[in-house]
Design a protein around this motif. Structure first.
Motif, PDB file in Angstrom:
ATOM      1  N   GLY A 269       0.777  -1.234   0.000  1.00  8.86           N
ATOM      2  CA  GLY A 269       0.000   0.000   0.000  1.00  8.86           C
ATOM      3  C   GLY A 269       0.808   1.283   0.000  1.00  8.86           C
ATOM      4  N   THR A 270       2.137   1.175   0.080  1.00  9.64           N
ATOM      5  CA  THR A 270       2.976   2.374   0.129  1.00  9.64           C
ATOM      6  C   THR A 270       4.116   2.258  -0.873  1.00  9.64           C
ATOM      7  N   ALA A 271       4.270   3.298  -1.669  1.00 11.06           N
ATOM      8  CA  ALA A 271       5.387   3.377  -2.608  1.00 11.06           C
ATOM      9  C   ALA A 271       6.466   4.270  -2.005  1.00 11.06           C
ATOM     10  N   THR A 272       7.681   4.159  -2.508  1.00  8.53           N
ATOM     11  CA  THR A 272       8.778   4.966  -1.963  1.00  8.53           C
ATOM     12  C   THR A 272       9.604   5.579  -3.083  1.00  8.53           C
TER      13      THR A 272
ATOM     14  N   TYR B 209       9.598  10.487  -8.558  1.00  4.61           N
ATOM     15  CA  TYR B 209       8.381   9.674  -8.489  1.00  4.61           C
ATOM     16  C   TYR B 209       8.573   8.529  -7.496  1.00  4.61           C
ATOM     17  N   TYR B 210       7.477   7.843  -7.201  1.00  5.73           N
ATOM     18  CA  TYR B 210       7.468   6.807  -6.168  1.00  5.73           C
ATOM     19  C   TYR B 210       7.247   5.440  -6.812  1.00  5.73           C
ATOM     20  N   TYR B 211       7.800   4.399  -6.160  1.00  3.66           N
ATOM     21  CA  TYR B 211       7.824   3.093  -6.806  1.00  3.66           C
ATOM     22  C   TYR B 211       7.490   1.960  -5.841  1.00  3.66           C
TER      23      TYR B 211
ATOM     24  N   PHE C  48       4.359   5.770  -9.394  1.00  2.00           N
ATOM     25  CA  PHE C  48       3.245   6.586  -8.905  1.00  2.00           C
ATOM     26  C   PHE C  48       3.722   8.020  -8.671  1.00  2.00           C
ATOM     27  N   ASP C  49       2.733   8.925  -8.518  1.00  2.00           N
ATOM     28  CA  ASP C  49       3.097  10.317  -8.256  1.00  2.00           C
ATOM     29  C   ASP C  49       3.083  10.650  -6.764  1.00  2.00           C
ATOM     30  N   GLY C  50       2.870   9.647  -5.911  1.00  2.00           N
ATOM     31  CA  GLY C  50       2.878   9.867  -4.472  1.00  2.00           C
ATOM     32  C   GLY C  50       3.037   8.551  -3.735  1.00  2.00           C
ATOM     33  N   PRO C  51       3.262   8.605  -2.423  1.00  2.00           N
ATOM     34  CA  PRO C  51       3.523   7.375  -1.664  1.00  2.00           C
ATOM     35  C   PRO C  51       2.281   6.544  -1.353  1.00  2.00           C
TER      36      PRO C  51
ATOM     37  N   ALA D  76      -2.762   7.840  -5.060  1.00  2.00           N
ATOM     38  CA  ALA D  76      -1.779   8.298  -6.046  1.00  2.00           C
ATOM     39  C   ALA D  76      -2.193   7.916  -7.465  1.00  2.00           C
ATOM     40  N   THR D  77      -1.684   8.665  -8.418  1.00  2.00           N
ATOM     41  CA  THR D  77      -1.869   8.340  -9.833  1.00  2.00           C
ATOM     42  C   THR D  77      -0.753   7.407 -10.278  1.00  2.00           C
ATOM     43  N   GLU D  78      -1.126   6.325 -10.942  1.00  2.00           N
ATOM     44  CA  GLU D  78      -0.113   5.396 -11.452  1.00  2.00           C
ATOM     45  C   GLU D  78       0.177   5.713 -12.912  1.00  2.00           C
ATOM     46  N   TYR D  79       1.453   5.639 -13.264  1.00  2.00           N
ATOM     47  CA  TYR D  79       1.879   5.841 -14.648  1.00  2.00           C
ATOM     48  C   TYR D  79       2.332   4.496 -15.211  1.00  2.00           C
ATOM     49  N   PHE D  80       2.040   4.290 -16.474  1.00  2.00           N
ATOM     50  CA  PHE D  80       2.297   2.970 -17.039  1.00  2.00           C
ATOM     51  C   PHE D  80       3.399   2.945 -18.093  1.00  2.00           C
ATOM     52  N   SER D  81       3.498   3.971 -18.879  1.00  2.00           N
ATOM     53  CA  SER D  81       4.447   3.917 -19.992  1.00  2.00           C
ATOM     54  C   SER D  81       5.841   4.368 -19.577  1.00  2.00           C
ATOM     55  N   SER D  82       6.822   3.617 -20.043  1.00  2.00           N
ATOM     56  CA  SER D  82       8.216   4.021 -19.876  1.00  2.00           C
ATOM     57  C   SER D  82       8.896   4.151 -21.240  1.00  2.00           C
TER      58      SER D  82
END
Length: 306
Positions: free
Chosen positions: A197-200, A257-259, A270-273, A278-284
């Motif tokens: 539940g938490t990204a860093t 960004y957070y991962y 993600f754009d937040g922890p 948070a908003t998730e981003y998919f494309s790299s």
């Protein structure tokens, strides 16, 4: 001698009859099959007058004249449903003004044709192909005929912020892959994963800051840091587990960004922890490629009788 001749004649006649019989059997079977097929067709009940009238009315309704604005809205609707951005500001969908209606005589009657030349539809491949398929099959409008399609691809220029986001994502993905390969692991023992539940964005704690040095195989007397980290990671030598070295798989200790990371090394951005908000981003991807279709479409209608 005469007896032998008679016997010979009888044999010839018998053989001939046998051949005819053998030929007749498959012919009879084929005839029976044809009869059965014909019976299935003729045994089907004929449509009622009401059903025929309904079909006739539907055809006439489909061929009824349409105002140009209504036709345009129909085409725009097909594009929108296919997933294409039809907003004018996006510049990805455009319908040039149609031609003046023209009459064309055909064997079944006279039709009025409105031609739309050079309709542009741009988007991801699946959306563009869905738009083309609808027009080609007549799914939405049966009397709308796709006459011509031209396909090309275009590279989409990313703005600076998006380019930087994707570059950072690629750097983290590459760092995780390099870390796993260099440390000889196929799974990260205690990853900071999505389920938690938490990204860093702390690369001195990501992807795993829990696995102890002993669990990593260290047998020396030093104090290497725990975990499988991307920045300032203490790697245990596989050929001498009493020694370690500090290495960086990514050059920065803190990312923008957070991962999260799964045991198999797959990474999410993600754009937040707080993953829940948070908003998730998919494309790299370094670049985006979109498909551009240029189409000609004709609309057939029955002219109004004076």
């Amino acid at each position: 001698m005469a007896v032998m001749v008679i016997i010979g004649v009888c044999l010839i006649v018998y053989v001939g009859l046998a051949i005819v019989y053998l030929q007749q059997e498959p012919k009879q079977e084929e005839l029976e099959k044809q009869i059965n097929k014909t019976f299935l067709i003729v045994s089907k009940p004929l449509p009622s007058m009401k059903e025929l009238q309904t079909e006739y009315d539907e055809v006439n309704l489909a061929l009824a004249p349409m105002p140009v604005p209504e036709v345009l809205e129909t085409i725009v609707g097909i594009a929108r449903e296919s997933g294409i951005d039809v907003e004018p500001a996006g510049g990805k969908f455009h319908i040039p003004p149609p031609s003046e209606p023209k009459e064309k005589k055909m064997a079944v009657g006279t039709y009025e044709i409105i031609s739309f030349q050079g309709i542009k539809a741009q988007g991801d491949y699946d959306s563009v192909m869905a738009f083309i398929a609808d027009l080609d099959s007549g799914k939405t409008k049966q009397n709308m005929v796709l006459k011509r399609v031209g396909l090309s691809q275009v590279e989409i220029k990313l703005d600076e912020e998006e380019a930087e986001r994707r570059a950072e994502f690629r750097a983290v993905l590459s760092a995780v892959s390099d870390m796993m390969a260099e440390n000889g692991i196929t799974e990260i023992p205690n990853p900071i994963n999505y389920e938690g539940g938490t990204a860093t964005n702390d690369m001195m704690a990501f992807s795993d800051n829990t696995t102890t040095a002993a669990e990593k195989g260290y047998t020396g007397t030093g104090t290497p840091k725990a975990g499988y980290l991307l920045h300032q990671h203490d790697r245990i030598f596989t050929d001498n587990t009493t020694e370690f070295e500090t290495v960086d798989y990514i050059t920065i200790p803190t990312t923008l960004y957070y991962y999260t990371c799964e045991a198999d090394g797959s990474v999410r951005q993600f754009d937040g922890p707080d993953i829940a908000t948070a908003t998730e981003y998919f494309s790299s991807k370094e670049v985006d490629i979109e498909t551009v279709a240029v189409l000609n479409v004709d609309l057939y209608t029955k002219p109004v009788k004076e």
